[in-house]
Design a protein around this motif. Sequence first.
Motif, PDB file in Angstrom:
ATOM      1  N   LYS A   1       0.806  -1.227   0.000  1.00  0.00           N
ATOM      2  CA  LYS A   1       0.000   0.000   0.000  1.00  0.00           C
ATOM      3  C   LYS A   1       0.839   1.278   0.000  1.00  0.00           C
ATOM      4  O   LYS A   1       0.578   2.198  -0.777  1.00  0.00           O
ATOM      5  CB  LYS A   1      -0.986  -0.024   1.162  1.00  0.00           C
ATOM      6  CG  LYS A   1      -2.152  -0.960   0.854  1.00  0.00           C
ATOM      7  CD  LYS A   1      -3.165  -1.020   1.936  1.00  0.00           C
ATOM      8  CE  LYS A   1      -4.372  -1.799   1.497  1.00  0.00           C
ATOM      9  NZ  LYS A   1      -5.270  -1.043   0.622  1.00  0.00           N
TER      10      LYS A   1
ATOM     11  N   LYS B   1      -8.363   7.356   6.554  1.00  0.00           N
ATOM     12  CA  LYS B   1      -9.252   7.029   5.437  1.00  0.00           C
ATOM     13  C   LYS B   1      -9.838   5.606   5.545  1.00  0.00           C
ATOM     14  O   LYS B   1      -9.432   4.694   4.818  1.00  0.00           O
ATOM     15  CB  LYS B   1      -8.545   7.192   4.086  1.00  0.00           C
ATOM     16  CG  LYS B   1      -9.541   7.168   2.940  1.00  0.00           C
ATOM     17  CD  LYS B   1      -9.056   6.420   1.715  1.00  0.00           C
ATOM     18  CE  LYS B   1      -8.937   4.950   1.855  1.00  0.00           C
ATOM     19  NZ  LYS B   1     -10.196   4.191   2.010  1.00  0.00           N
TER      20      LYS B   1
ATOM     21  N   GLY C   1     -17.885   2.188  -5.080  1.00  0.00           N
ATOM     22  CA  GLY C   1     -18.632   2.781  -6.191  1.00  0.00           C
ATOM     23  C   GLY C   1     -19.673   3.804  -5.747  1.00  0.00           C
ATOM     24  O   GLY C   1     -20.332   4.427  -6.578  1.00  0.00           O
TER      25      GLY C   1
ATOM     26  N   GLY D   1     -18.821   6.471  -3.876  1.00  0.00           N
ATOM     27  CA  GLY D   1     -18.161   7.758  -3.688  1.00  0.00           C
ATOM     28  C   GLY D   1     -17.467   7.916  -2.350  1.00  0.00           C
ATOM     29  O   GLY D   1     -16.951   6.951  -1.798  1.00  0.00           O
ATOM     30  N   ALA D   2     -17.483   9.144  -1.826  1.00  0.00           N
ATOM     31  CA  ALA D   2     -16.694   9.421  -0.610  1.00  0.00           C
ATOM     32  C   ALA D   2     -17.303  10.566   0.183  1.00  0.00           C
ATOM     33  O   ALA D   2     -18.018  11.410  -0.364  1.00  0.00           O
ATOM     34  CB  ALA D   2     -15.265   9.778  -1.016  1.00  0.00           C
TER      35      ALA D   2
ATOM     36  N   ALA E   1     -19.105   8.807  -6.716  1.00  0.00           N
ATOM     37  CA  ALA E   1     -17.997   8.214  -7.468  1.00  0.00           C
ATOM     38  C   ALA E   1     -18.145   8.653  -8.925  1.00  0.00           C
ATOM     39  O   ALA E   1     -19.254   8.932  -9.389  1.00  0.00           O
ATOM     40  CB  ALA E   1     -18.030   6.705  -7.356  1.00  0.00           C
TER      41      ALA E   1
ATOM     42  N   SER F   1     -10.106  -3.031  -8.771  1.00  0.00           N
ATOM     43  CA  SER F   1     -10.295  -2.230  -7.552  1.00  0.00           C
ATOM     44  C   SER F   1      -9.023  -2.197  -6.695  1.00  0.00           C
ATOM     45  O   SER F   1      -8.978  -1.507  -5.685  1.00  0.00           O
ATOM     46  CB  SER F   1     -11.481  -2.757  -6.746  1.00  0.00           C
ATOM     47  OG  SER F   1     -11.145  -4.029  -6.250  1.00  0.00           O
TER      48      SER F   1
ATOM     49  N   GLY G   1      -5.750  -1.008  -5.278  1.00  0.00           N
ATOM     50  CA  GLY G   1      -5.038   0.272  -5.268  1.00  0.00           C
ATOM     51  C   GLY G   1      -5.937   1.494  -5.298  1.00  0.00           C
ATOM     52  O   GLY G   1      -5.441   2.615  -5.283  1.00  0.00           O
ATOM     53  N   CYS G   2      -7.262   1.291  -5.308  1.00  0.00           N
ATOM     54  CA  CYS G   2      -8.178   2.456  -5.308  1.00  0.00           C
ATOM     55  C   CYS G   2      -8.002   3.264  -4.029  1.00  0.00           C
ATOM     56  O   CYS G   2      -7.905   4.497  -4.061  1.00  0.00           O
ATOM     57  CB  CYS G   2      -9.629   2.012  -5.412  1.00  0.00           C
ATOM     58  SG  CYS G   2     -10.089   1.493  -7.047  1.00  0.00           S
ATOM     59  N   GLY G   3      -7.962   2.559  -2.897  1.00  0.00           N
ATOM     60  CA  GLY G   3      -7.808   3.245  -1.613  1.00  0.00           C
ATOM     61  C   GLY G   3      -6.477   3.992  -1.544  1.00  0.00           C
ATOM     62  O   GLY G   3      -6.411   5.134  -1.071  1.00  0.00           O
TER      63      GLY G   3
ATOM     64  N   MET H   1      -6.540   7.026  -3.589  1.00  0.00           N
ATOM     65  CA  MET H   1      -7.350   8.046  -2.925  1.00  0.00           C
ATOM     66  C   MET H   1      -6.504   8.805  -1.880  1.00  0.00           C
ATOM     67  O   MET H   1      -6.545  10.039  -1.818  1.00  0.00           O
ATOM     68  CB  MET H   1      -8.517   7.330  -2.268  1.00  0.00           C
ATOM     69  CG  MET H   1      -9.423   8.230  -1.526  1.00  0.00           C
ATOM     70  SD  MET H   1     -11.059   7.504  -1.483  1.00  0.00           S
ATOM     71  CE  MET H   1     -11.976   8.887  -2.109  1.00  0.00           C
TER      72      MET H   1
ATOM     73  N   SER I   1      -8.506   7.977  -7.516  1.00  0.00           N
ATOM     74  CA  SER I   1      -9.014   6.637  -7.210  1.00  0.00           C
ATOM     75  C   SER I   1      -9.881   6.110  -8.353  1.00  0.00           C
ATOM     76  O   SER I   1      -9.814   4.927  -8.699  1.00  0.00           O
ATOM     77  CB  SER I   1      -9.768   6.619  -5.882  1.00  0.00           C
ATOM     78  OG  SER I   1     -10.782   7.582  -5.857  1.00  0.00           O
TER      79      SER I   1
ATOM     80  N   ALA J   1      -9.475   2.797 -10.612  1.00  0.00           N
ATOM     81  CA  ALA J   1     -10.587   1.829 -10.744  1.00  0.00           C
ATOM     82  C   ALA J   1     -10.845   1.485 -12.218  1.00  0.00           C
ATOM     83  O   ALA J   1     -11.202   0.356 -12.544  1.00  0.00           O
ATOM     84  CB  ALA J   1     -11.858   2.393 -10.104  1.00  0.00           C
ATOM     85  N   PHE J   2     -10.633   2.458 -13.106  1.00  0.00           N
ATOM     86  CA  PHE J   2     -10.960   2.261 -14.524  1.00  0.00           C
ATOM     87  C   PHE J   2      -9.765   1.749 -15.339  1.00  0.00           C
ATOM     88  O   PHE J   2      -9.829   1.679 -16.559  1.00  0.00           O
ATOM     89  CB  PHE J   2     -11.446   3.583 -15.157  1.00  0.00           C
ATOM     90  CG  PHE J   2     -12.622   4.201 -14.451  1.00  0.00           C
ATOM     91  CD1 PHE J   2     -13.491   3.406 -13.701  1.00  0.00           C
ATOM     92  CD2 PHE J   2     -12.888   5.557 -14.532  1.00  0.00           C
ATOM     93  CE1 PHE J   2     -14.579   3.962 -13.024  1.00  0.00           C
ATOM     94  CE2 PHE J   2     -13.965   6.122 -13.870  1.00  0.00           C
ATOM     95  CZ  PHE J   2     -14.806   5.320 -13.114  1.00  0.00           C
TER      96      PHE J   2
HETATM   97  N1  LIG Z   1     -16.565   1.259  -9.200  1.00  0.00           N
HETATM   98  C1  LIG Z   1     -15.988   2.438  -8.968  1.00  0.00           C
HETATM   99  N2  LIG Z   1     -16.266   3.503  -9.771  1.00  0.00           N
HETATM  100  C2  LIG Z   1     -15.707   4.713  -9.550  1.00  0.00           C
HETATM  101  N3  LIG Z   1     -14.869   4.977  -8.540  1.00  0.00           N
HETATM  102  C3  LIG Z   1     -14.558   3.964  -7.704  1.00  0.00           C
HETATM  103  C4  LIG Z   1     -15.093   2.639  -7.870  1.00  0.00           C
HETATM  104  N4  LIG Z   1     -14.590   1.850  -6.894  1.00  0.00           N
HETATM  105  C5  LIG Z   1     -13.783   2.645  -6.147  1.00  0.00           C
HETATM  106  N5  LIG Z   1     -13.763   3.900  -6.631  1.00  0.00           N
HETATM  107  C6  LIG Z   1     -13.043   5.055  -6.097  1.00  0.00           C
HETATM  108  O1  LIG Z   1     -12.045   4.594  -5.215  1.00  0.00           O
HETATM  109  C7  LIG Z   1     -12.294   5.107  -3.895  1.00  0.00           C
HETATM  110  C8  LIG Z   1     -11.783   4.122  -2.887  1.00  0.00           C
HETATM  111  O2  LIG Z   1     -12.481   2.912  -3.043  1.00  0.00           O
HETATM  112  P1  LIG Z   1     -12.793   1.935  -1.828  1.00  0.00           P
HETATM  113  O3  LIG Z   1     -13.782   2.556  -0.906  1.00  0.00           O
HETATM  114  O4  LIG Z   1     -13.148   0.622  -2.418  1.00  0.00           O
HETATM  115  O5  LIG Z   1     -11.393   1.925  -1.089  1.00  0.00           O
HETATM  116  P2  LIG Z   1     -10.717   0.794  -0.236  1.00  0.00           P
HETATM  117  O6  LIG Z   1     -11.735  -0.256   0.102  1.00  0.00           O
HETATM  118  O7  LIG Z   1      -9.995   1.431   0.868  1.00  0.00           O
HETATM  119  O8  LIG Z   1      -9.679   0.218  -1.293  1.00  0.00           O
HETATM  120  P3  LIG Z   1      -8.396  -0.682  -1.035  1.00  0.00           P
HETATM  121  O9  LIG Z   1      -8.857  -2.066  -1.349  1.00  0.00           O
HETATM  122  O10 LIG Z   1      -7.406  -0.154  -2.026  1.00  0.00           O
HETATM  123  O11 LIG Z   1      -7.978  -0.512   0.381  1.00  0.00           O
HETATM  124  C9  LIG Z   1     -13.782   5.406  -3.862  1.00  0.00           C
HETATM  125  O12 LIG Z   1     -14.123   6.360  -2.883  1.00  0.00           O
HETATM  126  C10 LIG Z   1     -14.000   5.923  -5.284  1.00  0.00           C
HETATM  127  O13 LIG Z   1     -13.609   7.288  -5.403  1.00  0.00           O
END
Ligand SMILES: Nc1ncnc2c1ncn2[C@@H]1O[C@H](COP(=O)(O)OP(=O)(O)OP(=O)(O)O)[C@@H](O)[C@H]1O
Length: 300
Positions: A38, A180, A221, A223-224, A238, A246, A248-250, A253, A278, A282-283
């Motif tokens: 991470k 976060k 998906g 948002g935040a 989102a 998915s 590395g999305c977190g 962010m 993020s 995701a894309f």
């Molecule tokens: N399907 C999606 N479409 C658009 N944005 C997404 C999607 N999935 C995740 N994101 C973006 O990524 C951010 C973080 O996603 P998520 O809440 O899954 O984090 P996480 O669970 O901490 O991830 P990680 O597994 O990396 O720790 C979301 O707030 C959003 O902005």
Amino acid sequence: MVYTVTFNPALDYVMNLESISTDDINRTRSEELYYGGKGINVSAILTRLEIPNIALGFTAGFTGQKIKEMMNSDGIKNDFIELDNGFTRINVKIKYGTELDINANGPGIRKEKIEELFGKLKSLKNGDYLILAGSVPPDLPDDLYSKILEKLDGRGVNAVVDTTGNQLLNVLKYKPFLIKPNHHELSELFGEEMDTTEKITVYARKLKEMGAKNVLVSRGGDGALLIDEYGKVYLRDAVKGKLVNSVGCGDSMVAGFTAGYIKSHDYGEALKLSVASSAATAFSSELAKADEIHNIYKTL
Ligand SMILES: Nc1ncnc2c1ncn2[C@@H]1O[C@H](COP(=O)(O)OP(=O)(O)OP(=O)(O)O)[C@@H](O)[C@H]1O
Ligand SMILES: [Mg+2]
């Protein structure tokens, strides 16, 4: 300067197959090798966003060496502590329509090596950022992150902590700049289903009352939600698009928020770059590239 810490980096060996059989030898269609962890992911995105940073943490053996070579060739500055036991783990990701992940344990980190990290952190100064992301290996204590923050206390270092459970609760008294949790992690912390924005706001506010300066709750998906240091609540949907990956999305962010705040000193802007980074990850099949992030950012 921004510093990230990765206690248990990994090489991800991705094997692409048509199908899997236990009766025959399986052959891949193709395979890829990525480095990760991470903190390292956060460093990669910060580097793409042109924020000077150094990845700290622990590496070992030939796999640790490989990670450093790959990071160096991508221009990601690093200053890992070399362990003299074992080798940095290789996580195997078997993709055959669906995905089978096997994550390895990684080498143990002896107490002297943790002390060596504490030594490195002595050079952090007022205005620096320290990003602690991910879980700590199971053989290390669950107050390790708080021990680190205790040592930095009073020095004006902005700590960003993305972890779960006690490791997260234990750091709150040191007033981290940002935490976060995702909405599942928030549920686990309070034993409550986080099914509405109202509930998420109530519990994010609790984490702020417990000490966090800024609380960013990611909702996949959905948002935040951000509560900033002044108590202002920001909501962001989102970005719409096709989810490719998915992983590395977190981390994207966390990196986006930190980069956005360093560039603008504005929490609304930080949230915007955070959501754009993020979503771009995701894309995309890997961590987002700079132009992918900027293209989404422009639409927000
Ligand atoms: N399907 C999606 N479409 C658009 N944005 C997404 C999607 N999935 C995740 N994101 C973006 O990524 C951010 C973080 O996603 P998520 O809440 O899954 O984090 P996480 O669970 O901490 O991830 P990680 O597994 O990396 O720790 C979301 O707030 C959003 O902005
Ligand atoms: Mg996460």
